[in-house]
Design an enzyme around this catalytic site. Sequence first.
Site, PDB file in Angstrom:
ATOM      1  N   TYR A 116      39.623  41.141  45.159  1.00 34.09           N
ATOM      2  CA  TYR A 116      40.901  40.586  44.702  1.00 34.09           C
ATOM      3  C   TYR A 116      40.596  39.265  44.019  1.00 34.09           C
ATOM      4  O   TYR A 116      39.803  38.457  44.517  1.00 34.09           O
ATOM      5  CB  TYR A 116      41.827  40.333  45.904  1.00 34.09           C
ATOM      6  N   GLU A 204      47.123  38.064  38.360  1.00 34.66           N
ATOM      7  CA  GLU A 204      46.525  38.647  39.555  1.00 34.66           C
ATOM      8  C   GLU A 204      45.768  39.899  39.163  1.00 34.66           C
ATOM      9  O   GLU A 204      46.348  40.814  38.577  1.00 34.66           O
ATOM     10  CB  GLU A 204      47.645  38.988  40.539  1.00 34.66           C
TER      11      GLU A 204
END
Lengths: 395, 301
Positions: A116, A204
């Site tokens: 991530y 993101e």
Amino acid sequence: MNIHEYQAKELFTKFGVATPPGKVASTAEEAGQIAAELGGAGLVVKAQIHAGGRGKGTFKNGFKGGVHVINTTAEAQEIAGKMLGQTLVTHQTGPEGKLVSKVLVVKSVDISKEYYFAILFDRGSSSHALIASTEGGMNIEEVAEKTPEKIIKEFVNPAIGLQAYQARKVAAELGLTGALANQAVKLFSALWNLYLKSDCSLVEVNPLAITTDNQVVALDAKFNFDDNALYRQKDVVAMRDTSEEDPREVAASEFGLNYIGLDGNIACLVNGAGLAMSTMDIIKLHGGEPANFLDVGGGATKEQVTAAFKIILGDPNVKGILVNIFGGIMDCNIIANGIIAAAQEVSLNIPLVVRLEGNNVEAGKKTLADSGLAITSADGLTDAATKIVAAVGKA
Amino acid sequence: MAILIDTDTKILVQGITGDFGSRHAKASLDYGTQLVAGVTPGKGGQTFEHGSHKVPVFDTVSQAAKETGATVSVIFVPPPFAADAILEGVDAGLDLVVAITEGIPVNDMIKVKAAMKGSKTRLIGPNCPGLVTPGHGEKSHGGCRIGIAPGYIHKRGNVGVVSRSGTLTYEAVWQLTTRGYGQSTCVGIGGDPVNGTNHLDVLKLFNEDPETEAIIMIGEIGGNAEVEAGLWAKDNCKKPIAAFIAGATAPPGRRMGHAGAIIGGADDTAAAKKRILAECGISVADSPADMAAALLKIWKK
């Protein structure tokens, strides 16, 4: 505002962020051509709508899945043909679904590990932060809550921007070494440039993937942009797709009104964001359900009130309207005349409660009372909320 | 006393010749505020006239401050030029810069805040209604009005008000005034996520101000500024505090008008903030109609 997956990919390409090759198509033939350009096999065709859950969604024509792996150009063309012009329903679109007018054809990759990575505006520190985790593909809020030690956070000094050592540090903390670390550092730096130059408040990448042939690539991305900066982001504004937004909110934004639709049946029209939120709250507190947030700003002119009434009345759930204006500097009598004119123009036929306060309020109330219209005047916030809830009936 | 500004504070207006700036400069002059200078680049040497008032206009903030003795600036310039205007006020060594402008890009404010570190200037706002220290005259005339609040709703007295919202501040002030309670200073800190002064900063000032006897703190969803202030107040504030948090019915993830009014997680909902503030000994109003009533429950009993 949100953007489509293919637009995110275009931004990645423009700023040199490594991502699997792919292109957007508006017709089945085009999808076939792109599939051929990309080698014909090992590709994915993805329906382009803003809502999530596309893979598990169903088209209204019965075709299942908004994301398909394909292995021939003919297959790409056939699948795209079944998606384009059709309405896709997912758990996020609601039963009405979303019309698919574009598909993305993209090279599929074999993933060996997922991470991530995000860059965001950090409110607490009034600066930017890099957030990374080895727990890729997961819900990051859950990771932060259950295993906070797996969240890597690196703050960026806004005066000098992201430094190379910071990107190296994050890559190292993710456990990347050698060529992979170098690729990650390059990707982080490119993403920082994209974030800063496009006035993002969030980029993101989830997952950030390492492929089986040792490439670091950004697979899926979510973007948030700073609305205040859109005036200097023409390229970003050009990506806006109003067909993906609530039509009432689109109409409101054209009149400079701040409108957010909710599920209740009491509409409200208020000056000031704080008072508008509070008006929703007090409706609920007295047993009603607010139908919207609507801030008309400081002015509350006849034109604005008329536009606001039209937008409010476009919502079939609305059974009554509460107007709450703290006049302050503006003359309440002028506001009252504006409300009357607006009510006449839209032929208002549902209960309207008006609470005026401030400058010349007595004259304003008299004007409302003498208008001959079915307008209920209220004294104070509590009185206003009680009256509109009584008029509409408790939800 | 009062905080930050008082009736003799000299202020200057950046953007005084614009539509918005001139309208509110006139209202401040009518209120009796010591508005002594205006700044509009390229219009230095002109005079801003209103009734019998003649306010000199300067090209730069430094010149205006030096010539007139102004120590506070209020900014009405459009968003693309606002960051520069704030930093010009800081550079001129002003005590206080109040940015009314709504819609300044977050990246600009992040840079401004970083650049202001170590300076003596305090910033209030942006995206705020400004400050009022009411005067002693009829309808609080003679006070210091900086920004866009209606002056006449105030009354000089002993309650300090701090808020992120404009009209909600007026609501609280009006509830106090109509009940006969006046205000020491009312501070609108603004609805943006990056601002110069937060709830905690203002609480500390009210706590030290002998004229302020009680405080109303108005907040909303998003961020943790109200909670931070409440936790500090629990152990450090000597004065009774009432609070209201707007946005109990706001859906998560949506920006409710103010750029900073957005629920990001479980901690910045109205319910969570109210619960923590109540635990800190603050009298929390559930209804926006009860802000003054919530204060009077614990003060002047």
